[in-house]
Design an enzyme around this catalytic site. Structure first.
Site, mmCIF file in Angstrom:
data_model
loop_
_atom_site.group_PDB
_atom_site.id
_atom_site.type_symbol
_atom_site.label_atom_id
_atom_site.label_comp_id
_atom_site.label_asym_id
_atom_site.label_seq_id
_atom_site.Cartn_x
_atom_site.Cartn_y
_atom_site.Cartn_z
ATOM 1 N N CYS A 37 31.045 -11.874 12.283
ATOM 2 C CA CYS A 37 31.123 -10.849 13.323
ATOM 3 C C CYS A 37 30.155 -11.266 14.430
ATOM 4 O O CYS A 37 29.886 -12.446 14.618
ATOM 5 C CB CYS A 37 30.809 -9.463 12.770
ATOM 6 S SG CYS A 37 29.190 -9.325 12.008
ATOM 7 N N HIS A 70 -1.651 -5.875 -6.283
ATOM 8 C CA HIS A 70 -0.240 -5.955 -5.859
ATOM 9 C C HIS A 70 0.636 -5.650 -7.067
ATOM 10 O O HIS A 70 0.715 -6.438 -8.012
ATOM 11 C CB HIS A 70 0.062 -7.349 -5.303
ATOM 12 C CG HIS A 70 1.327 -7.408 -4.492
ATOM 13 N ND1 HIS A 70 2.570 -7.437 -5.071
ATOM 14 C CD2 HIS A 70 1.521 -7.415 -3.149
ATOM 15 C CE1 HIS A 70 3.496 -7.484 -4.113
ATOM 16 N NE2 HIS A 70 2.874 -7.456 -2.941
#
Length: 632
Positions: free
Chosen positions: A28, A551
């Site tokens: 696209c 983390h």
């Protein structure tokens, strides 16, 4: 053509599983759209990390690689590489996604996207020609009675007049039957002779007993799609029963006769009736809740773009345009949604003091104003969130005005600022002025919302960073620092953490923990100096100046906070062992994410030595690391 995208093309093809896993490819305006036989064979993370690939999505049955406005150049190199490897577009061995159960919405979205995406350039070009002609007429530069008008109008009308042929071709490609045979059947429906019979208005029958309903199929959408849906299984059946020696001649002949008659007698009129139902629906919306479609599109369309589902709605605009001569359902709201996101990105770029943010925001913002929002969405608005929200608010505000005033466009094509010329039509400048006002509302509201939210989020963050650099540098103590485990589990060396940034020590020294419990606690007394909105990472500074990052999981930022619950907020002072975050590691793991927890000392260079414990199993508040300061 530049060959600078050769390596990117090769890397993309190799990481989607190679040509043996590719069923089809098209693009696209910003994305490569692969139809893969098995999506699980594609390495989505590796492709996402390629330089030149902002995002990878799997939606509507399509594996979508976001590239940007230069997608056509990348697509050309991809096709060249595929051809060099012997790709023919046929099936090879291996499990196909067609064998996997798909949601009905995905099937429909995939089908609609596949048949409409290839013809968007033709529709856009024709729409701009029509808009150009409208400008010439409006400013009395061309007389509608003049031959110049007739010729330019013909050029602009050609795509729409023969739209059934284009759709017949792409629909047949999607259904894996001969697209040229489908195009010929569509040609029967739009043939000048049939148009003359419809114009004459006299009853038409075949063989004296089979009536053919007088319906004009030029500019239509639904009839040809229904025709090819019926033609596909008939063609496949004929190819099975007709001997190969006769197939070349007799299959097309039989198809033309059977489908030509069915198209003009049953299927075409049925499609026209469905189109009439759409027209009634559009009319009802225009007369009763004209504000709703433009408001919804303006406020929500960008969210559909993020998930790659926006192409499923585009046919609504095409259908209304073909049935009623204008589009008020799709076009105005989409234009305002795109401008809202472009404005938000541009404002962030202008306000930010961070060089990278400034570069991304300004360039992607301008691109968004021109109608291509993926760079703004994926590069800035979605990661920061608040520009996305500001753009949605602005798009909805402008959409509400456009809806209330029944703003409409008279051609289809670009959905950026250049598209305003498409609102000139119906022998009036009314809708042109209305879309300008709607755009002004969208730009103003988006800009104000972005400035307000910037000051609350990015502005404060940048100020805090500056204050920290100038006034609040941590004072490193000369005493050893004891860091206890923030979670129950098994200790692993940092080098074994499944993330190169952590395992290479790029963020600092530390260890990893494979959790056996859902609770994350403070490893020492200190202040929460960082708490990510996605809740997957938390930073804490001890009283002696040691900065630790916890983390929680690898790549879990992609979860957007799902399966995490925070119990503190940024700026809180916490005590060792105090509960910080609860994480549902079972669900995180089921979602496909690694649950390892790197515990890293961000200011490792400020210390002489960092000594991890030499044990395997560990519990909350057990010694995890000892930090030795440099001797002064």
């Amino acid at each position: 053509m530049s060959r600078k995208y050769e390596k990117l093309a090769k890397d993309i093809v190799d990481n989607v599983g190679g040509i043996s896993n590719i069923e089809s490819l098209h693009h696209c305006q910003t994305r490569l759209r692969f139809k893969l036989k098995n999506n699980s064979l594609a390495d989505k993370e590796t492709i996402s990390e390629l330089d030149g690939v902002p995002k990878v999505l799997i939606n509507g049955g399509m594996f979508q690689v976001v590239i940007g406005m230069h997608v056509a150049e990348v697509n050309e190199e991809v096709e060249k590489y595929m051809a060099s490897k012997g790709f023919t577009g046929g099936n090879t061995s291996g499990q196909s996604d067609s064998d996997e159960k798909k949601k009905p919405l995905d099937v429909v979205a995939d089908f609609v996207s596949s048949i409409f995406s290839p013809i968007i350039p033709a529709l856009a070009g024709a729409g701009m020609v029509k808009a150009f002609l409208a400008i010439l007429v409006t400013f009395n530069l061309v007389d509608p009675a003049n031959q110049t008008y007739v010729i330019i109008n013909m050029i602009g009308d050609a795509t729409f007049a023969f739209l059934p042929i284009l759709l017949g071709f792409t629909t047949a490609q999607k259904l894996k039957v001969n697209p040229y045979l489908a195009a010929v059947v569509a040609g029967i429906m739009v043939h000048a002779t049939w148009g003359g019979l419809v114009e004459a208005g006299n009853p038409v029958d075949l063989f004296g007993f089979l009536p053919l309903y007088l319906v004009r199929y030029t500019n239509s959408v639904i009839p040809i799609i229904l025709v090819v849906l019926v033609q596909a299984p008939i063609e496949k059946f004929l190819n099975k029963i007709v001997p190969k020696a006769l197939r070349l001649v007799f299959v097309p002949m039989i198809l033309f006769m059977v489908m030509g008659v069915l198209a003009l007698s049953i299927i075409g009129p049925a499609g026209d009736y469905i189109g009439a139902i759409f027209t009634s629906g559009f009319t009802w919306l225009s007369e009763n809740v004209s504000w709703a479609p433009a408001l919804a599109m303006g406020g929500l369309y960008s969210l559909l773009v993020i998930f790659g589902l926006h192409h499923g709605l585009a046919p609504l605009g095409f259908i209304q345009l073909s049935q009623m001569g204008y589009d008020s359902i799709f076009g105005p709201g989409v234009l305002l949604a795109n401008v809202g996101q472009g404005t938000a990105s541009l404002i962030v770029g202008l306000l930010s003091k961070d060089l990278k943010t400034k570069q991304i925001g300004t360039s992607a913002g301008i691109t968004g104003l021109m109608g291509i929002t993926e760079p703004a969405l994926y590069g800035l608005n979605v990661p920061k969130k608040y520009p996305l929200i500001a753009g949605l608010i602005g798009g909805a505000a402008g959409g509400l005005f456009a809806g209330i005033t029944a703003t409409r466009r008279f051609a289809t094509g670009s959905s950026g600022l250049p598209a305003v010329v498409m609102y000139i039509g119906d022998n009036s400048m009314r809708y042109f002025y209305q879309i300008l006002i709607a755009l002004a509302i969208t730009i103003t509201v988006s800009a104000i919302a972005t400035v307000v939210l910037f000051k609350r989020y990015d502005g404060k963050e940048e100020t805090d960073k500056n204050v920290k650099k100038v006034d609040s540098e941590p004072i490193i103590s000369n005493d050893d620092v004891t860091i206890t485990s923030p979670v129950n589990g098994r200790v692993i060396p940092l080098s074994q953490v499944n993330d190169e940034v952590f395992s290479a020590g790029l963020l600092g020294k530390g260890v990893g923990v494979e959790p056996s419990d859902n609770q994350i606690v403070a490893p020492f007394d200190g202040v929460i100096n960082t708490l990510f909105p996605t809740k997957h990472a938390i930073g804490i500074v001890s009283d002696s100046g040691t900065e630790v990052l916890i983390h929680i999981g690898i790549e879990t930022v992609e979860l957007g906070g799902k399966y995490f619950e925070t119990h503190v907020k940024q700026g809180d002072y916490v005590k060792r062992g105090q509960l910080l975050v609860t994480a549902d590691f079972r669900k995180i793991s089921e979602a496909g994410y690694n649950t390892q927890i790197p515990v890293v000392i961000i200011n490792s260079n400020d210390y002489e030595n960092i000594e991890p414990v030499n044990i395997s199993s560990i519990h909350i508040n057990d010694l995890l690391m000892k930090v030795h300061p440099k001797l002064v």
